[in-house]
Write a protein that holds these residues in place. Structure first.
Motif, PDB file in Angstrom:
ATOM      1  N   THR A 113     -35.379  11.305 -60.519  1.00  0.00           N
ATOM      2  CA  THR A 113     -35.199   9.936 -60.050  1.00  0.00           C
ATOM      3  C   THR A 113     -35.264   8.988 -61.242  1.00  0.00           C
TER       4      THR A 113
ATOM      5  N   HIS B 183     -36.047   5.181 -62.126  1.00  0.00           N
ATOM      6  CA  HIS B 183     -36.674   3.969 -61.589  1.00  0.00           C
ATOM      7  C   HIS B 183     -35.892   2.784 -62.140  1.00  0.00           C
TER       8      HIS B 183
ATOM      9  N   ARG C 292     -39.372  -3.169 -63.901  1.00  0.00           N
ATOM     10  CA  ARG C 292     -39.082  -2.180 -62.856  1.00  0.00           C
ATOM     11  C   ARG C 292     -39.107  -2.828 -61.478  1.00  0.00           C
TER      12      ARG C 292
ATOM     13  N   GLU D 182     -39.755  -2.549 -57.637  1.00  0.00           N
ATOM     14  CA  GLU D 182     -40.593  -1.734 -56.762  1.00  0.00           C
ATOM     15  C   GLU D 182     -39.746  -1.037 -55.700  1.00  0.00           C
ATOM     16  N   MET D 183     -39.986   0.264 -55.519  1.00  0.00           N
ATOM     17  CA  MET D 183     -39.311   1.081 -54.500  1.00  0.00           C
ATOM     18  C   MET D 183     -37.796   1.124 -54.685  1.00  0.00           C
ATOM     19  N   CYS D 184     -37.334   1.040 -55.925  1.00  0.00           N
ATOM     20  CA  CYS D 184     -35.897   1.064 -56.204  1.00  0.00           C
ATOM     21  C   CYS D 184     -35.613   2.217 -57.175  1.00  0.00           C
ATOM     22  N   HIS D 185     -35.174   3.354 -56.627  1.00  0.00           N
ATOM     23  CA  HIS D 185     -34.935   4.560 -57.419  1.00  0.00           C
ATOM     24  C   HIS D 185     -33.517   5.070 -57.166  1.00  0.00           C
TER      25      HIS D 185
END
Length: 114
Positions: free
Chosen positions: A43, A45, A53, A55-58
């Motif tokens: 994954t 990021h 970065r 958040e929760m975005c992969h």
């Protein structure tokens, strides 16, 4: 290319359906050195345009390493090719000069047998 020197940049673009290729705006990205990525599923990021970065975005990717033949000539091969072309150009200039002196060449045209 060398995998430890190859950088992969992945970007996520957002745009209107009408002008998809013209007005695309980058909303997320990530950059990795391919040689540091182990083969298999990984994954990435993703980051915002500011580089933080998200958040929760992969992004889920599959990495596999293969061998690609090196098709770019070396510097010495390029120098050799340039020297060959220069030599050919010099030979052609000599030939043109001889043709002009022999009366075969006339102001922009090539007349045979004159």
């Amino acid at each position: 290319a060398e995998p430890h020197e190859t950088i992969l940049r992945v970007a996520v673009l957002e745009s209107d359906e009408e002008n998809a290729s013209v007005d695309a705006e980058e909303v997320a990205f990530d950059t990795v050195v391919l040689g540091r990525m182990r083969p298999g599923y990984r994954t990435l990021h993703l980051r915002s345009r500011r580089g933080t970065r998200i958040e929760m975005c992969h992004l889920f990717v599959h990495i596999s390493h293969g061998n690609e033949p090196h098709k770019w000539p070396s510097a010495s091969e390029l120098r050799e090719e340039v020297e060959t072309r220069r030599s050919e150009a010099a030979d052609l200039r000599k030939e043109i000069s001889q043709l002009r002196r022999g009366g075969v060449w006339r102001q922009g045209s090539f007349d045979v047998g004159i």
